[in-house]
Each structure stands twice: as C-alpha cells, then as structure tokens.
Motif scaffolding. Sequence first.
Motif, mmCIF file in Angstrom:
data_model
loop_
_atom_site.group_PDB
_atom_site.id
_atom_site.type_symbol
_atom_site.label_atom_id
_atom_site.label_comp_id
_atom_site.label_asym_id
_atom_site.label_seq_id
_atom_site.Cartn_x
_atom_site.Cartn_y
_atom_site.Cartn_z
ATOM 1 N N CYS A 122 -13.014 -7.581 14.106
ATOM 2 C CA CYS A 122 -11.735 -7.222 13.499
ATOM 3 C C CYS A 122 -10.641 -7.342 14.554
ATOM 4 C CB CYS A 122 -11.799 -5.796 12.944
ATOM 5 S SG CYS A 122 -10.402 -5.348 11.901
ATOM 6 N N PHE A 123 -9.629 -8.142 14.254
ATOM 7 C CA PHE A 123 -8.570 -8.424 15.226
ATOM 8 C C PHE A 123 -7.205 -8.078 14.644
ATOM 9 C CE2 PHE A 123 -12.060 -11.342 16.063
ATOM 10 C CZ PHE A 123 -12.252 -11.181 17.414
ATOM 11 N N LEU A 124 -6.319 -7.637 15.522
ATOM 12 C CA LEU A 124 -4.931 -7.393 15.168
ATOM 13 C C LEU A 124 -4.056 -8.394 15.913
ATOM 14 C CD1 LEU A 124 -2.487 -5.748 14.079
ATOM 15 C CD2 LEU A 124 -2.727 -4.287 16.116
ATOM 16 N N ILE A 125 -3.225 -9.120 15.170
ATOM 17 C CA ILE A 125 -2.199 -9.977 15.777
ATOM 18 C C ILE A 125 -0.856 -9.373 15.393
ATOM 19 C CG2 ILE A 125 -1.198 -12.284 15.927
ATOM 20 C CD1 ILE A 125 -3.872 -13.450 15.084
ATOM 21 N N SER A 126 -0.236 -8.677 16.331
ATOM 22 C CA SER A 126 1.087 -8.102 16.063
ATOM 23 C C SER A 126 2.152 -9.143 16.407
ATOM 24 C CB SER A 126 1.286 -6.832 16.886
ATOM 25 O OG SER A 126 1.203 -7.112 18.276
ATOM 26 N N PHE A 127 3.222 -9.170 15.603
ATOM 27 C CA PHE A 127 4.243 -10.195 15.849
ATOM 28 C C PHE A 127 5.622 -9.680 15.457
ATOM 29 C CE2 PHE A 127 3.254 -10.686 11.413
ATOM 30 C CZ PHE A 127 4.409 -11.146 10.795
ATOM 31 N N SER A 128 6.589 -10.088 16.237
ATOM 32 C CA SER A 128 8.013 -9.955 15.907
ATOM 33 C C SER A 128 8.662 -11.208 16.475
ATOM 34 C CB SER A 128 8.605 -8.665 16.473
ATOM 35 O OG SER A 128 8.343 -8.550 17.862
ATOM 36 N N VAL A 129 9.236 -11.111 17.697
ATOM 37 C CA VAL A 129 9.714 -12.331 18.351
ATOM 38 C C VAL A 129 8.614 -12.951 19.206
ATOM 39 C CG1 VAL A 129 12.135 -11.670 18.332
ATOM 40 C CG2 VAL A 129 10.685 -10.919 20.214
ATOM 41 N N SER A 130 7.559 -12.169 19.508
ATOM 42 C CA SER A 130 6.405 -12.674 20.243
ATOM 43 C C SER A 130 5.153 -12.103 19.586
ATOM 44 C CB SER A 130 6.475 -12.266 21.729
ATOM 45 O OG SER A 130 6.491 -10.850 21.851
ATOM 46 N N THR A 131 3.982 -12.497 20.095
ATOM 47 C CA THR A 131 2.731 -12.034 19.490
ATOM 48 C C THR A 131 1.837 -11.380 20.539
ATOM 49 O OG1 THR A 131 1.561 -14.124 19.877
ATOM 50 C CG2 THR A 131 2.764 -13.899 17.785
ATOM 51 N N ARG A 132 0.902 -10.568 20.036
ATOM 52 C CA ARG A 132 -0.101 -9.940 20.886
ATOM 53 C C ARG A 132 -1.368 -9.776 20.059
ATOM 54 N NH1 ARG A 132 -0.223 -3.677 23.042
ATOM 55 N NH2 ARG A 132 -2.008 -3.865 24.453
ATOM 56 N N THR A 133 -2.524 -10.113 20.633
ATOM 57 C CA THR A 133 -3.796 -10.013 19.922
ATOM 58 C C THR A 133 -4.664 -8.923 20.546
ATOM 59 O OG1 THR A 133 -3.743 -12.370 19.346
ATOM 60 C CG2 THR A 133 -5.870 -11.253 19.187
ATOM 61 N N ILE B 213 2.408 -24.269 6.739
ATOM 62 C CA ILE B 213 1.994 -23.888 5.387
ATOM 63 C C ILE B 213 0.830 -24.757 4.930
ATOM 64 C CG2 ILE B 213 2.723 -23.690 2.990
ATOM 65 C CD1 ILE B 213 3.958 -21.618 4.884
ATOM 66 N N ARG B 214 0.892 -26.062 5.245
ATOM 67 C CA ARG B 214 -0.209 -26.967 4.876
ATOM 68 C C ARG B 214 -1.493 -26.577 5.608
ATOM 69 N NH1 ARG B 214 3.998 -30.950 4.920
ATOM 70 N NH2 ARG B 214 3.516 -31.502 7.091
ATOM 71 N N GLN B 215 -1.360 -26.167 6.871
ATOM 72 C CA GLN B 215 -2.536 -25.748 7.636
ATOM 73 C C GLN B 215 -3.134 -24.469 7.052
ATOM 74 O OE1 GLN B 215 -1.729 -25.778 11.823
ATOM 75 N NE2 GLN B 215 -3.833 -25.318 12.411
ATOM 76 N N LEU C 284 -1.814 -10.332 6.013
ATOM 77 C CA LEU C 284 -0.474 -10.275 6.592
ATOM 78 C C LEU C 284 0.245 -9.058 6.025
ATOM 79 C CD1 LEU C 284 1.982 -11.245 8.143
ATOM 80 C CD2 LEU C 284 2.399 -12.945 6.357
ATOM 81 N N ILE C 285 0.585 -8.103 6.900
ATOM 82 C CA ILE C 285 1.300 -6.889 6.504
ATOM 83 C C ILE C 285 2.752 -7.018 6.960
ATOM 84 C CG2 ILE C 285 1.392 -4.379 6.667
ATOM 85 C CD1 ILE C 285 -1.530 -4.396 7.552
ATOM 86 N N SER C 286 3.669 -6.908 6.006
ATOM 87 C CA SER C 286 5.079 -7.109 6.349
ATOM 88 C C SER C 286 5.949 -6.632 5.195
ATOM 89 C CB SER C 286 5.336 -8.601 6.625
ATOM 90 O OG SER C 286 6.713 -8.849 6.822
ATOM 91 N N ASP C 287 7.249 -6.515 5.445
ATOM 92 C CA ASP C 287 8.180 -6.342 4.332
ATOM 93 C C ASP C 287 8.596 -7.697 3.782
ATOM 94 O OD1 ASP C 287 9.816 -7.291 6.350
ATOM 95 O OD2 ASP C 287 10.957 -5.436 6.585
ATOM 96 N N PHE C 288 8.093 -8.747 4.439
ATOM 97 C CA PHE C 288 8.291 -10.146 4.054
ATOM 98 C C PHE C 288 9.757 -10.568 4.075
ATOM 99 C CE2 PHE C 288 3.912 -9.756 2.930
ATOM 100 C CZ PHE C 288 3.401 -11.022 3.198
ATOM 101 N N MET D 153 2.681 -16.410 15.250
ATOM 102 C CA MET D 153 1.582 -15.638 14.645
ATOM 103 C C MET D 153 0.641 -16.556 13.875
ATOM 104 S SD MET D 153 0.710 -14.555 11.317
ATOM 105 C CE MET D 153 2.248 -14.302 10.436
ATOM 106 N N LEU D 154 1.188 -17.464 13.079
ATOM 107 C CA LEU D 154 0.350 -18.391 12.319
ATOM 108 C C LEU D 154 -0.412 -19.330 13.249
ATOM 109 C CD1 LEU D 154 2.632 -19.278 9.268
ATOM 110 C CD2 LEU D 154 0.539 -17.926 9.256
ATOM 111 N N LYS D 155 0.244 -19.778 14.305
ATOM 112 C CA LYS D 155 -0.443 -20.663 15.260
ATOM 113 C C LYS D 155 -1.620 -19.941 15.917
ATOM 114 C CE LYS D 155 3.481 -23.667 16.457
ATOM 115 N NZ LYS D 155 4.410 -24.086 17.542
#
Length: 486
Positions: free
Chosen positions: A371-382, A443-445, A429-433, A409-411
């Motif tokens: 189980c992994f968490l990828i947090s993201f805003s302007v940068s990411t952290r796993t 999106i294709r990936q 994906l948890i967000s207010d979107f 985050m998607l990359k």
Amino acid sequence: MAGLIKKKYDINFYAKVVEKFVQTGECAENAHGETEDPLYLYLLSIMNNPSIRLQVLEDEVRARIFYDITTQFVWQFLEQEKFQMQRAQSELGEMESALNWIKEKRDGWQALLRKIKEDYKENAFDEPFYEHLFGDKEQQHDPSVWEKMLSDWEDSFQQKQQEQKEKNLNARKDFLEKKLTTSLSKIPEYLEEHQVEQEEFFQAWSMMNGLWNTIDFESIRKIVKLQKEYPELLKVANRMGRIADDEGSKQVYVTEGSIYKLSHSQKSDILGITTGNDLNALLPSELLYYSDSELQDVFMLKYFTQKLQTFRYKSEIMQPSRRLEAKPAVLKGPMIVCLDTSGSMTGKPERMANSLLIKLIEIAELQDRECFLISFSVSTRTIDIRRERQKLMEFFSHPFTGDTDATQMLKDTFRMLDQNRYMNADVLLISDFRIPKCKPELIRQMQANREKGTFFYGLQIGIAPNDWVEYFDHMYKVEYQVSRRN
C-alpha cells in the motif's frame, strides 16, 4: 550443531508463528530440539506462559496487542542482527578467499591462525592442532587440511554469532515482558472505561507502532471516527480492498487466485456477528484463511470447532450449507493512494482523507498487500505506508498547502505500474478535483493501464465541478458542511 545454528528465519517466519498462536493457541514445544534459534525459543517460552495464554486467547483486543508488540520486538531485534552481520561480512569474505590461496598459503597461514586464535579463543578453535599440521610443508598445500581448518573456523564464527545473538536477546527480554504486562492490562482497561469500539481501537492502534499513549491514541481516534460520520469512506475502502458488501451477491477476489461467491440475506435481516460453521453466513474476512494455503488448517480447525465468524440473522432461515467452490480469479495487486495535498484540501477534507488512509492500512495488513501513498500538490512524495508508519505519522502532522498539479503524480503512478509486481493494482485519487486537466498522452496512458487490469477510483471531497469522472472506473463523492473551524 553448526548446521542447526546456520538456519536463518526472517520476519515472515516469526510473524506467522505469532499469528498462528493468537488465532488458534497453537505453538510448538520444540521437544525434539529441532532448532537452536534463541529468538524462536524465546517466543515459544512467552506463548507457553499460562498467564499470557489466558489473556491473549480469550480476548481479540489483547490478541492484537500481543501480536503487534511482539512482532515489533522481533523486527527491531532482526534489524540489529542485520547490522551486526554486515559488520561480519568481511570475515566471511576472508573464509571464501582463503581456499583460493596458492603462494600465499605458505607465507600466510601463521598470521591467519594467530588472527583466528585471537578472535575465537573462547569458541573452541584448536589453533595448536593446525599449527602442528601446517608446520609440515607438505600439509601447507593439502586442500583437505585447509578445508577442515576453514570448516572449524566457520563453526567458531557461527558459535560466536549465536552467543552474541543470545546476549542481545537477554538484554531486551525484560523490556518486552514489562511492556506486554503493562499493555495487556492497561489498554483494555482504558478502552472499557472510555467505551472505545473495537474497530476504532484496531485502526488507531495500528498507527502507533506498538507504543501506547492516550494523547496520540485519542488524536488518531478522532480521525477514525469520521468513517461513521461519512460512510462513503468505508465504501471506498471496501472497493479498494475488493471486499464484498452486505447487499446481494458479490465476488471476493483473494490472493490465491480464486473467486468465492457469498450469499447474504437482505441488510435489514442482519442482526450482528456470531460464531458457527455455516458457510453461507461467513464473514468475508474468514475466506482469507481458506484462500491462503498456509492458513487453511486454521480455517478447518475453526470450522470443526464451530468458531468461524458468521452473520446472525433475524429470520435464522438460510439456504442449505454447500461446499465452498473456487474458480480462477485475478490476483490482487497493491493499493496506490494519490492524495491531493493542496491548500484547498485543508481542514475536514484533509482529515477525511487521513481517516480513509488509516482504514486502507488495516485492509492492506489483513490482505498482506502493498500500500503506497503518493501525495501531490506542486510536487510529489511517495510513502510505503505499511512499512514506513513513522513517515506517515509525520505526513499527518504537516498541513496541506500549495496549488494542484496532477502531472507528476500520474507519471509517478505509471512508473510504479510499469513494474510487473504492481500489476492488477487498485489506484485511488482523493481530491476536491479542482485539478487542471493533464496532457492527453497522460490520459491515454491511464486508459491503457485500465485495459491491462488496473482499477482507477476517485473520491471527490466537496462539490466543485469535476471533469475527470469519465477517466475512472468509479467516482465516489462526499459532501460536507463548511464550518468556521474548517
């Protein structure tokens, strides 16, 4: 004796020993001396302690406390052992290279014997015997003499490692035993006094690394309680865990590659949980024992002793029991949670996301899934949230800030999914979107990964317009009231 000492056990071995004990009360007596491993023997002595058995085998809460504290102790002990073994690697290398000596044998044997004598003077290495043999020049190049000497050297090495392991263990025993005594007594008393529900305790306790204090516990418990206030969080967690719900017929996907079909009565007919051996009324969690080849004996024991957890119904009218049938199923991959940590998620959305993460950890532990968490805003952290619990707790303490960009985050997610061992993942994906759309190639990936067996779920917290719905297998939504505190 050396062969017995060389036998190595990893954390999974010890965890299964403790798990089997808390679930069935079974633990080997080691009557035939099949192992010399001091840690294993010590665990057996604890599990055969009448006081421990009486407390742990009669109470699920105490069983969980015992399991977590004991396995945490084992993990810390093995980490220390790993460090000491790394320090000994150079000597193991010397043993391997000594057999390849040619010219050096004549000039190097005296220095080598002196070194071994100095290091193992208390471990029965017979240095005078080999000094006498190597005094004969013909013996200096005899491979059988060198092999015998190296074998005795290795035995002395293993004996010294064993003694050090026992010394380290003896230094830690008192700490573990005092911790168990205190925790098995004080924690259940606190839970009863403060009317803490069992599920709340299990989730909050899982975040504490076996270190009990009421301040941290109550802080985490408040987050866990949000699951009652917002039931959609549990629906998302069960979907990620591929757990059957209690309405209608669902398929439960299990790690052994099988599908089990459950028939439940209507939700309104369920009164609660009981024990028995009615296969039609099984809780989904009990199927995990049957699906795991190493735990099937546990399942059968609980079946024959009528101790399987089952639903209890008002009508008490069930279909006739039938044989469990398995059909091929897709293996479970990891759970990957991508969490929007931008400023717009501050407040209750942040706490709801954290509550869902805690529940997902509980499911991942039960199903033995990564189980992994990828947090993201302007940068990411796993973060590997099963193995890096301290990092997750630190993450909880930091406020959400910044803007939102899903590109990196998607990359990061796709890079993880490209590894074979992460096939059949469940991505959330948890967000207010309030997220700008990404480039079409990303999106294709995402769609390509869905076609290969990865599920993508979304949890929208709030009511902002959402242009991402069509890219997900399912989009959940949670609305909440904005207060002055939020």
